[in-house]
Design a protein around this motif. Structure first.
Motif, PDB file in Angstrom:
ATOM      1  N   GLY A   9      -6.685   9.927   7.688  1.00  0.00           N
ATOM      2  CA  GLY A   9      -5.194   9.192   8.186  1.00  0.00           C
ATOM      3  C   GLY A   9      -5.426   9.208   5.857  1.00  0.00           C
ATOM      4  N   GLU A  10      -3.856   8.226   5.721  1.00  0.00           N
ATOM      5  CA  GLU A  10      -4.246   8.313   3.846  1.00  0.00           C
ATOM      6  C   GLU A  10      -4.756   6.780   3.597  1.00  0.00           C
ATOM      7  OE1 GLU A  10       0.174   8.350   2.543  1.00  0.00           O
ATOM      8  OE2 GLU A  10       0.188  10.142   3.866  1.00  0.00           O
ATOM      9  N   PRO A  11      -4.952   6.854   2.512  1.00  0.00           N
ATOM     10  CA  PRO A  11      -5.665   5.917   2.134  1.00  0.00           C
ATOM     11  C   PRO A  11      -5.140   4.467   2.332  1.00  0.00           C
ATOM     12  CG  PRO A  11      -6.517   7.706   0.389  1.00  0.00           C
ATOM     13  CD  PRO A  11      -5.178   7.611   1.261  1.00  0.00           C
ATOM     14  N   THR A  12      -5.277   3.378   1.932  1.00  0.00           N
ATOM     15  CA  THR A  12      -4.468   1.726   2.664  1.00  0.00           C
ATOM     16  C   THR A  12      -3.688   1.710   1.124  1.00  0.00           C
ATOM     17  OG1 THR A  12      -6.518   0.822   3.796  1.00  0.00           O
ATOM     18  CG2 THR A  12      -4.740  -0.406   2.448  1.00  0.00           C
ATOM     19  N   LYS A  13      -2.883   2.083   1.211  1.00  0.00           N
ATOM     20  CA  LYS A  13      -1.144   1.632  -0.357  1.00  0.00           C
ATOM     21  C   LYS A  13      -1.999   0.529  -0.522  1.00  0.00           C
ATOM     22  CE  LYS A  13       1.035   5.101   0.964  1.00  0.00           C
ATOM     23  NZ  LYS A  13       2.845   5.790   1.713  1.00  0.00           N
ATOM     24  N   THR A  14      -1.284   0.347  -1.976  1.00  0.00           N
ATOM     25  CA  THR A  14      -1.465  -1.040  -2.409  1.00  0.00           C
ATOM     26  C   THR A  14      -0.521  -2.046  -1.586  1.00  0.00           C
ATOM     27  OG1 THR A  14      -1.704   0.394  -5.032  1.00  0.00           O
ATOM     28  CG2 THR A  14      -0.683  -2.405  -5.090  1.00  0.00           C
TER      29      THR A  14
END
Length: 237
Positions: A9-14
């Protein structure tokens, strides 16, 4: 050494982080805030003792005779939530139906052998005061995430887990790795806990799966067949 499987999965976004910070400031987390202790132990799969897992329990009391624990594969902030455990007193365990008792494991050996401990700078006397109570309990544990085989998501059926009940079951390399990482000495703890009392009535013969293997299996059944008399059968999809 205990390692986490990499979750896809994508890294946690800001933006997600900011939203979490905002909600954390205004919401209440009553059940989670009741967690008051961190216990480390080892579990093995109910049908395969060779699959042994380091299990970090974060527990809170429901009352004096029951506590409930979230189980992670490590103490780090990014640890995977792999299961749950319910812990009950011997008195409550004795009220369970015989068919249910097989699903529960005893804690007496885990405690008295020294392999169940409080990670971190918890003074030994404080640990042993609570662990003396744990030695007289039973636990029911379900794992949902089979991290020991490298699964990067919680795949497959929930698994009933069991606990150590005698010497020679725990892999030496697992014990030594945990002792090194957390600065504990299981043999020393065993000596310090030698006078602890076990279960008042002894370990129940039906507990610990009666010493046999238990495996979770999926079986297809009719979906509420009794409803057919009142109209078309209801299905999920």
């Amino acid at each position: 050494m205990s390692t986490h499987p990499e979750v896809p999965g994508e890294p946690t976004k800001t933006g997600t982080t900011m939203l979490e910070t905002a909600t954390a400031a205004v919401q209440k987390f009553g059940p989670v805030n009741k967690i008051h202790q961190h216990l480390c132990a080892f579990h093995f799969y109910g049908d395969d003792m060779t699959r042994q897992v380091e299990a970090h329990h974060f527990c809170g009391h429901q009352n004096e005779e029951m506590r409930q624990c979230l189980i992670y594969d490590g103490p780090e902030a990014d640890a995977r939530l792999i299961g749950i455990e319910y812990i009950v007193s011997e008195n409550l365990f004795m009220t369970l139906p015989d068919s249910e008792k097989r699903l529960w494991h005893s804690h007496e050996y885990e405690v008295k052998s020294g392999v169940l401990f409080f990670p971190g700078p918890v003074p030994g006397p404080v640990q042993r005061q609570d662990l003396a109570k744990v030695a007289q309990t039973y636990g029911k544990t379900i794992h949902f995430w089979q991290v020991d085989r490298g699964d990067n998501l919680p795949l497959g059926l929930p698994q009933i887990m069991m606990a150590l009940t005698r010497d020679g079951q725990l892999y030496t390399h697992l014990a030594q790795d945990v002792e090194k990482r957390f600065g504990v000495n299981f043999e020393k703890e065993r000596e310090l806990r030698a006078t602890m009392k076990g279960l008042e009535h002894g370990i129940h013969p039906l507990a610990n799966a009666e010493g046999k293997g238990l495996r979770t299996e999926l079986r297809e059944v009719d979906c509420n067949p009794g409803a057919r008399a009142h109209g078309p059968a209801r299905v999920f999809v």
